[in-house]
Design a protein around this motif. Sequence first.
Motif, PDB file in Angstrom:
ATOM      1  N   TRP A  36       0.847  -1.191   0.000  1.00  0.00           N
ATOM      2  CA  TRP A  36       0.000   0.000   0.000  1.00  0.00           C
ATOM      3  C   TRP A  36       0.883   1.241   0.000  1.00  0.00           C
ATOM      4  CZ3 TRP A  36      -5.151  -0.032  -0.728  1.00  0.00           C
ATOM      5  CH2 TRP A  36      -5.847  -1.217  -0.477  1.00  0.00           C
ATOM      6  N   TYR A  37       0.471   2.210  -0.802  1.00  0.00           N
ATOM      7  CA  TYR A  37       1.096   3.526  -0.839  1.00  0.00           C
ATOM      8  C   TYR A  37      -0.023   4.558  -0.682  1.00  0.00           C
ATOM      9  CZ  TYR A  37       5.377   1.425  -2.707  1.00  0.00           C
ATOM     10  OH  TYR A  37       6.516   0.675  -2.876  1.00  0.00           O
ATOM     11  N   ARG A  38       0.355   5.790  -0.402  1.00  0.00           N
ATOM     12  CA  ARG A  38      -0.639   6.858  -0.342  1.00  0.00           C
ATOM     13  C   ARG A  38      -0.065   8.136  -0.909  1.00  0.00           C
ATOM     14  NH1 ARG A  38      -1.168   7.496   6.272  1.00  0.00           N
ATOM     15  NH2 ARG A  38       0.881   8.462   6.672  1.00  0.00           N
ATOM     16  N   GLN A  39      -0.974   8.973  -1.400  1.00  0.00           N
ATOM     17  CA  GLN A  39      -0.535  10.199  -2.060  1.00  0.00           C
ATOM     18  C   GLN A  39      -1.508  11.323  -1.784  1.00  0.00           C
ATOM     19  OE1 GLN A  39      -0.080   9.831  -6.333  1.00  0.00           O
ATOM     20  NE2 GLN A  39       1.473  11.445  -6.365  1.00  0.00           N
ATOM     21  N   VAL A  40      -0.937  12.461  -1.423  1.00  0.00           N
ATOM     22  CA  VAL A  40      -1.688  13.697  -1.235  1.00  0.00           C
ATOM     23  C   VAL A  40      -1.452  14.552  -2.468  1.00  0.00           C
ATOM     24  CG1 VAL A  40      -1.909  15.772   0.173  1.00  0.00           C
ATOM     25  CG2 VAL A  40      -1.478  13.560   1.263  1.00  0.00           C
ATOM     26  N   PRO A  41      -2.462  15.280  -2.947  1.00  0.00           N
ATOM     27  CA  PRO A  41      -2.272  16.108  -4.155  1.00  0.00           C
ATOM     28  C   PRO A  41      -1.051  17.009  -4.033  1.00  0.00           C
ATOM     29  CG  PRO A  41      -4.580  16.037  -3.570  1.00  0.00           C
ATOM     30  CD  PRO A  41      -3.848  15.333  -2.477  1.00  0.00           C
ATOM     31  N   GLY A  42      -0.245  17.001  -5.089  1.00  0.00           N
ATOM     32  CA  GLY A  42       0.931  17.851  -5.117  1.00  0.00           C
ATOM     33  C   GLY A  42       2.158  17.268  -4.455  1.00  0.00           C
ATOM     34  N   LYS A  43       2.030  16.074  -3.884  1.00  0.00           N
ATOM     35  CA  LYS A  43       3.165  15.442  -3.216  1.00  0.00           C
ATOM     36  C   LYS A  43       3.443  14.074  -3.821  1.00  0.00           C
ATOM     37  CE  LYS A  43       2.805  17.833   1.209  1.00  0.00           C
ATOM     38  NZ  LYS A  43       2.854  17.684   2.692  1.00  0.00           N
ATOM     39  N   GLN A  44       4.596  13.511  -3.484  1.00  0.00           N
ATOM     40  CA  GLN A  44       4.965  12.208  -4.021  1.00  0.00           C
ATOM     41  C   GLN A  44       4.155  11.107  -3.357  1.00  0.00           C
ATOM     42  OE1 GLN A  44       9.150  11.823  -2.994  1.00  0.00           O
ATOM     43  NE2 GLN A  44       8.691  10.969  -1.003  1.00  0.00           N
ATOM     44  N   ARG A  45       4.127   9.966  -4.036  1.00  0.00           N
ATOM     45  CA  ARG A  45       3.452   8.799  -3.496  1.00  0.00           C
ATOM     46  C   ARG A  45       4.365   8.144  -2.458  1.00  0.00           C
ATOM     47  NH1 ARG A  45       0.417   5.033  -7.786  1.00  0.00           N
ATOM     48  NH2 ARG A  45      -0.391   7.141  -8.209  1.00  0.00           N
ATOM     49  N   ASP A  46       3.857   7.942  -1.258  1.00  0.00           N
ATOM     50  CA  ASP A  46       4.661   7.432  -0.154  1.00  0.00           C
ATOM     51  C   ASP A  46       4.292   5.995   0.195  1.00  0.00           C
ATOM     52  OD1 ASP A  46       4.509  10.609   1.553  1.00  0.00           O
ATOM     53  OD2 ASP A  46       6.077   9.821   0.237  1.00  0.00           O
ATOM     54  N   PHE A  47       5.283   5.242   0.586  1.00  0.00           N
ATOM     55  CA  PHE A  47       5.101   3.861   1.037  1.00  0.00           C
ATOM     56  C   PHE A  47       4.365   3.849   2.375  1.00  0.00           C
ATOM     57  CE2 PHE A  47       5.990  -0.499   1.826  1.00  0.00           C
ATOM     58  CZ  PHE A  47       6.386  -0.599   3.152  1.00  0.00           C
ATOM     59  N   VAL A  48       3.435   2.902   2.513  1.00  0.00           N
ATOM     60  CA  VAL A  48       2.707   2.743   3.768  1.00  0.00           C
ATOM     61  C   VAL A  48       3.038   1.392   4.419  1.00  0.00           C
ATOM     62  CG1 VAL A  48       0.423   2.550   4.832  1.00  0.00           C
ATOM     63  CG2 VAL A  48       0.811   4.215   2.991  1.00  0.00           C
ATOM     64  N   ALA A  49       2.847   0.318   3.660  1.00  0.00           N
ATOM     65  CA  ALA A  49       3.077  -1.015   4.219  1.00  0.00           C
ATOM     66  C   ALA A  49       3.178  -2.025   3.094  1.00  0.00           C
ATOM     67  CB  ALA A  49       1.956  -1.408   5.175  1.00  0.00           C
ATOM     68  N   GLN A  50       3.849  -3.156   3.371  1.00  0.00           N
ATOM     69  CA  GLN A  50       3.916  -4.221   2.396  1.00  0.00           C
ATOM     70  C   GLN A  50       3.961  -5.566   3.088  1.00  0.00           C
ATOM     71  OE1 GLN A  50       7.651  -3.644   0.215  1.00  0.00           O
ATOM     72  NE2 GLN A  50       8.595  -5.266   1.423  1.00  0.00           N
ATOM     73  N   VAL A  51       3.532  -6.597   2.345  1.00  0.00           N
ATOM     74  CA  VAL A  51       3.588  -7.965   2.847  1.00  0.00           C
ATOM     75  C   VAL A  51       4.050  -8.864   1.706  1.00  0.00           C
ATOM     76  CG1 VAL A  51       1.118  -8.301   2.371  1.00  0.00           C
ATOM     77  CG2 VAL A  51       2.294  -9.829   3.968  1.00  0.00           C
ATOM     78  N   THR A  52       5.005  -9.732   2.005  1.00  0.00           N
ATOM     79  CA  THR A  52       5.532 -10.638   0.994  1.00  0.00           C
ATOM     80  C   THR A  52       4.683 -11.902   0.894  1.00  0.00           C
ATOM     81  OG1 THR A  52       6.962 -11.875   2.497  1.00  0.00           O
ATOM     82  CG2 THR A  52       7.839  -9.817   1.580  1.00  0.00           C
ATOM     83  N   ASN A  53       4.972 -12.684  -0.107  1.00  0.00           N
ATOM     84  CA  ASN A  53       4.274 -13.954  -0.296  1.00  0.00           C
ATOM     85  C   ASN A  53       4.472 -14.867   0.909  1.00  0.00           C
ATOM     86  OD1 ASN A  53       4.561 -16.982  -1.493  1.00  0.00           O
ATOM     87  ND2 ASN A  53       2.967 -15.844  -2.556  1.00  0.00           N
ATOM     88  N   GLY A  54       5.611 -14.747   1.562  1.00  0.00           N
ATOM     89  CA  GLY A  54       5.910 -15.571   2.732  1.00  0.00           C
ATOM     90  C   GLY A  54       5.393 -15.005   4.038  1.00  0.00           C
ATOM     91  N   GLY A  55       4.789 -13.815   3.985  1.00  0.00           N
ATOM     92  CA  GLY A  55       4.209 -13.231   5.187  1.00  0.00           C
ATOM     93  C   GLY A  55       5.044 -12.172   5.870  1.00  0.00           C
ATOM     94  N   GLY A  56       6.221 -11.862   5.341  1.00  0.00           N
ATOM     95  CA  GLY A  56       7.032 -10.806   5.926  1.00  0.00           C
ATOM     96  C   GLY A  56       6.391  -9.444   5.727  1.00  0.00           C
TER      97      GLY A  56
END
Length: 121
Positions: A36-56
């Motif tokens: 998941w990423y998120r973006q506010v108008p006029g700003k870059q898209r920022d990383f929020v969270a990630q999960v791998t296939n193995g659950g990391g």
Amino acid sequence: QVQVVESGGGLVQPGGSLRLACAASGSIFRIAVMAWYRQVPGKQRDFVAQVTNGGGKNYADSVKGRFTISRDNAKNTVYLQMGSLKPEDTAVYYCNAHVQRRPGGPTNGFWGQGTQVTVSA
């Protein structure tokens, strides 16, 4: 092709909770990472969270302890449970899936169209 579709956004009061979902479909052999990423108008898209296939799992510092990412590999779906929401969490939330379309093939990233989350009283 691969389609990525987010759902679950909306308006919520500060301190409230919201659950986002993201489903990937199409020509998929394996999804290495869903994020998941998120973006506010006029700003870059920022990383929020990630999960791998193995659950990391990994989280941005700004959401640690408040957001939880989970994944259902059988459904090619990732969820983002958001709690203790703050006005600064307001953004369009995007899902990204790192998809391998065939055994031994390359992994490519696919984006969804985004879902709006607004935290306001």
